[in-house]
Write a protein that holds these residues in place. Structure first.
Motif, PDB file in Angstrom:
ATOM      1  N   ASN A  32       0.592 -18.044   5.615  1.00  0.00           N
ATOM      2  CA  ASN A  32      -0.117 -16.901   4.804  1.00  0.00           C
ATOM      3  C   ASN A  32      -0.253 -15.975   5.708  1.00  0.00           C
ATOM      4  O   ASN A  32       0.092 -14.754   4.995  1.00  0.00           O
ATOM      5  CB  ASN A  32      -1.391 -17.425   4.542  1.00  0.00           C
ATOM      6  N   GLU A  33      -0.360 -15.918   6.939  1.00  0.00           N
ATOM      7  CA  GLU A  33       0.003 -14.742   7.649  1.00  0.00           C
ATOM      8  C   GLU A  33       1.318 -14.047   7.387  1.00  0.00           C
ATOM      9  O   GLU A  33       1.296 -12.746   7.415  1.00  0.00           O
ATOM     10  CB  GLU A  33      -0.487 -15.072   9.263  1.00  0.00           C
ATOM     11  N   GLN A  34       2.337 -14.850   7.510  1.00  0.00           N
ATOM     12  CA  GLN A  34       3.569 -14.110   7.444  1.00  0.00           C
ATOM     13  C   GLN A  34       3.767 -13.586   6.259  1.00  0.00           C
ATOM     14  O   GLN A  34       4.394 -12.527   5.876  1.00  0.00           O
ATOM     15  CB  GLN A  34       4.766 -15.296   7.736  1.00  0.00           C
ATOM     16  N   GLN A  35       3.431 -14.161   4.975  1.00  0.00           N
ATOM     17  CA  GLN A  35       3.381 -13.608   3.768  1.00  0.00           C
ATOM     18  C   GLN A  35       2.736 -12.063   3.722  1.00  0.00           C
ATOM     19  O   GLN A  35       3.107 -11.298   2.938  1.00  0.00           O
ATOM     20  CB  GLN A  35       2.947 -14.561   2.621  1.00  0.00           C
ATOM     21  N   ASN A  36       1.544 -12.212   4.145  1.00  0.00           N
ATOM     22  CA  ASN A  36       0.539 -11.004   3.948  1.00  0.00           C
ATOM     23  C   ASN A  36       1.357  -9.954   5.067  1.00  0.00           C
ATOM     24  O   ASN A  36       1.347  -8.682   4.524  1.00  0.00           O
ATOM     25  CB  ASN A  36      -0.624 -11.212   4.752  1.00  0.00           C
ATOM     26  N   ARG A  37       1.934 -10.217   6.084  1.00  0.00           N
ATOM     27  CA  ARG A  37       2.680  -9.193   6.930  1.00  0.00           C
ATOM     28  C   ARG A  37       4.002  -8.627   6.287  1.00  0.00           C
ATOM     29  O   ARG A  37       4.203  -7.574   6.139  1.00  0.00           O
ATOM     30  CB  ARG A  37       3.332  -9.787   8.321  1.00  0.00           C
ATOM     31  N   GLU A  38       4.560  -9.699   5.139  1.00  0.00           N
ATOM     32  CA  GLU A  38       5.691  -9.188   4.453  1.00  0.00           C
ATOM     33  C   GLU A  38       5.409  -8.330   3.534  1.00  0.00           C
ATOM     34  O   GLU A  38       5.910  -7.139   3.087  1.00  0.00           O
ATOM     35  CB  GLU A  38       6.521 -10.261   3.839  1.00  0.00           C
ATOM     36  N   LYS A  39       4.118  -8.470   2.888  1.00  0.00           N
ATOM     37  CA  LYS A  39       3.511  -7.840   1.682  1.00  0.00           C
ATOM     38  C   LYS A  39       3.107  -6.267   2.227  1.00  0.00           C
ATOM     39  O   LYS A  39       3.607  -5.343   1.848  1.00  0.00           O
ATOM     40  CB  LYS A  39       2.157  -8.163   0.940  1.00  0.00           C
ATOM     41  N   LYS A  40       2.616  -6.278   3.620  1.00  0.00           N
ATOM     42  CA  LYS A  40       2.264  -4.937   4.062  1.00  0.00           C
ATOM     43  C   LYS A  40       3.380  -4.110   4.433  1.00  0.00           C
ATOM     44  O   LYS A  40       3.748  -3.132   4.205  1.00  0.00           O
ATOM     45  CB  LYS A  40       1.322  -5.310   5.321  1.00  0.00           C
ATOM     46  N   LYS A  41       4.551  -4.867   4.785  1.00  0.00           N
ATOM     47  CA  LYS A  41       5.916  -4.083   5.125  1.00  0.00           C
ATOM     48  C   LYS A  41       6.394  -3.650   3.782  1.00  0.00           C
ATOM     49  O   LYS A  41       6.795  -2.527   3.707  1.00  0.00           O
ATOM     50  CB  LYS A  41       6.715  -5.108   5.908  1.00  0.00           C
ATOM     51  N   GLN A  42       6.393  -4.396   2.925  1.00  0.00           N
ATOM     52  CA  GLN A  42       6.848  -3.863   1.579  1.00  0.00           C
ATOM     53  C   GLN A  42       6.121  -2.826   1.005  1.00  0.00           C
ATOM     54  O   GLN A  42       6.694  -1.784   0.475  1.00  0.00           O
ATOM     55  CB  GLN A  42       6.871  -5.059   0.683  1.00  0.00           C
ATOM     56  N   LYS A  43       4.649  -2.664   1.062  1.00  0.00           N
ATOM     57  CA  LYS A  43       3.855  -1.803   0.546  1.00  0.00           C
ATOM     58  C   LYS A  43       4.051  -0.397   1.353  1.00  0.00           C
ATOM     59  O   LYS A  43       4.429   0.718   0.753  1.00  0.00           O
ATOM     60  CB  LYS A  43       2.287  -2.172   0.560  1.00  0.00           C
ATOM     61  N   LEU A  44       4.235  -0.697   2.855  1.00  0.00           N
ATOM     62  CA  LEU A  44       4.857   0.435   3.694  1.00  0.00           C
ATOM     63  C   LEU A  44       5.970   0.997   3.150  1.00  0.00           C
ATOM     64  O   LEU A  44       6.017   2.526   3.110  1.00  0.00           O
ATOM     65  CB  LEU A  44       4.551  -0.005   5.233  1.00  0.00           C
ATOM     66  N   LYS A  45       7.083   0.058   2.975  1.00  0.00           N
ATOM     67  CA  LYS A  45       8.442   0.619   2.485  1.00  0.00           C
ATOM     68  C   LYS A  45       8.205   1.445   1.445  1.00  0.00           C
ATOM     69  O   LYS A  45       8.919   2.565   1.203  1.00  0.00           O
ATOM     70  CB  LYS A  45       9.028  -0.246   2.620  1.00  0.00           C
ATOM     71  N   GLN A  46       7.357   1.017   0.136  1.00  0.00           N
ATOM     72  CA  GLN A  46       7.279   1.764  -0.809  1.00  0.00           C
ATOM     73  C   GLN A  46       6.646   3.121  -0.747  1.00  0.00           C
ATOM     74  O   GLN A  46       7.143   4.055  -1.351  1.00  0.00           O
ATOM     75  CB  GLN A  46       6.526   1.025  -1.968  1.00  0.00           C
ATOM     76  N   VAL A  47       5.580   3.262   0.093  1.00  0.00           N
ATOM     77  CA  VAL A  47       4.838   4.636   0.217  1.00  0.00           C
ATOM     78  C   VAL A  47       5.820   5.349   1.208  1.00  0.00           C
ATOM     79  O   VAL A  47       5.936   6.446   0.472  1.00  0.00           O
ATOM     80  CB  VAL A  47       3.576   4.086   1.153  1.00  0.00           C
ATOM     81  N   VAL A  48       6.654   5.048   1.894  1.00  0.00           N
ATOM     82  CA  VAL A  48       7.448   5.966   2.566  1.00  0.00           C
ATOM     83  C   VAL A  48       8.694   6.441   1.583  1.00  0.00           C
ATOM     84  O   VAL A  48       8.874   7.569   1.665  1.00  0.00           O
ATOM     85  CB  VAL A  48       8.335   5.124   3.917  1.00  0.00           C
ATOM     86  N   GLN A  49       9.073   5.699   0.869  1.00  0.00           N
ATOM     87  CA  GLN A  49      10.064   5.932  -0.356  1.00  0.00           C
ATOM     88  C   GLN A  49       9.383   7.001  -1.224  1.00  0.00           C
ATOM     89  O   GLN A  49      10.103   7.772  -1.636  1.00  0.00           O
ATOM     90  CB  GLN A  49      10.781   4.643  -0.865  1.00  0.00           C
ATOM     91  N   TYR A  50       8.306   6.642  -1.622  1.00  0.00           N
ATOM     92  CA  TYR A  50       7.419   7.676  -2.496  1.00  0.00           C
ATOM     93  C   TYR A  50       7.261   8.874  -1.908  1.00  0.00           C
ATOM     94  O   TYR A  50       7.505   9.917  -2.525  1.00  0.00           O
ATOM     95  CB  TYR A  50       6.307   7.039  -2.681  1.00  0.00           C
ATOM     96  N   LYS A  51       6.962   8.989  -0.531  1.00  0.00           N
ATOM     97  CA  LYS A  51       6.789  10.249   0.161  1.00  0.00           C
ATOM     98  C   LYS A  51       8.109  11.022   0.147  1.00  0.00           C
ATOM     99  O   LYS A  51       8.220  12.226   0.076  1.00  0.00           O
ATOM    100  CB  LYS A  51       6.173  10.125   1.501  1.00  0.00           C
ATOM    101  N   ASN A  52       9.292  10.391   0.551  1.00  0.00           N
ATOM    102  CA  ASN A  52      10.541  10.796   0.610  1.00  0.00           C
ATOM    103  C   ASN A  52      11.221  11.534  -0.782  1.00  0.00           C
ATOM    104  O   ASN A  52      11.581  12.493  -0.575  1.00  0.00           O
ATOM    105  CB  ASN A  52      11.645   9.904   1.162  1.00  0.00           C
ATOM    106  N   LYS A  53      10.834  10.657  -1.627  1.00  0.00           N
ATOM    107  CA  LYS A  53      11.165  11.417  -3.141  1.00  0.00           C
ATOM    108  C   LYS A  53      10.375  12.682  -3.288  1.00  0.00           C
ATOM    109  O   LYS A  53      10.900  13.699  -3.925  1.00  0.00           O
ATOM    110  CB  LYS A  53      10.737  10.288  -4.289  1.00  0.00           C
TER     111      LYS A  53
END
Length: 112
Positions: free
Chosen positions: A88-109
């Motif tokens: 569960n901790e690993q899944q939560n970390r993966e979700k946070k990484k994915q969300k951060l990646k999406q935020v960075v992509q959005y900001k770059n756009k």
């Protein structure tokens, strides 16, 4: 004096509820090992007055011993509970990484 349930009674009633869901998912090896563990670590060491008592005690064994205290070599010598918590901790970390990646992509756009 309580009488031990017969193997037929045990196999046909109490284990059936655990056995069938695993069978449907093609995990015969896993549930055969689980049944062996239940028989060796709970049933062979206990006496039950009736089916209801057996059902209750086996359920208690599964919840309190098998998942919380007993380590499993297939889980890296962790208990089921520890393994689930790590997963569960690993899944939560993966979700946070994915969300951060999406935020960075959005900001770059937005910048372009």
């Amino acid at each position: 004096m309580p009488r031990k349930l017969t193997r037929n009674c045990w196999s046909n009633k109490a284990l059936l509820s655990v056995w069938q869901p695993l069978e449907r998912h093609g995990r015969r090896d896993t549930h055969q090992r689980l049944m062996r563990t239940i028989k060796e670590e709970e049933v062979d060491l206990s006496e039950y007055r009736n089916f209801e008592e057996a059902y209750e005690q086996i359920g208690q064994f599964l919840e309190e011993v098998y998942t919380e205290k007993r380590i499993h070599s297939s889980l890296g010598y962790l208990t089921s509970m520890e393994f689930e918590n790590q997963w569960n901790e690993q899944q939560n970390r993966e979700k946070k990484k994915q969300k951060l990646k999406q935020v960075v992509q959005y900001k770059n756009k937005k910048k372009t």
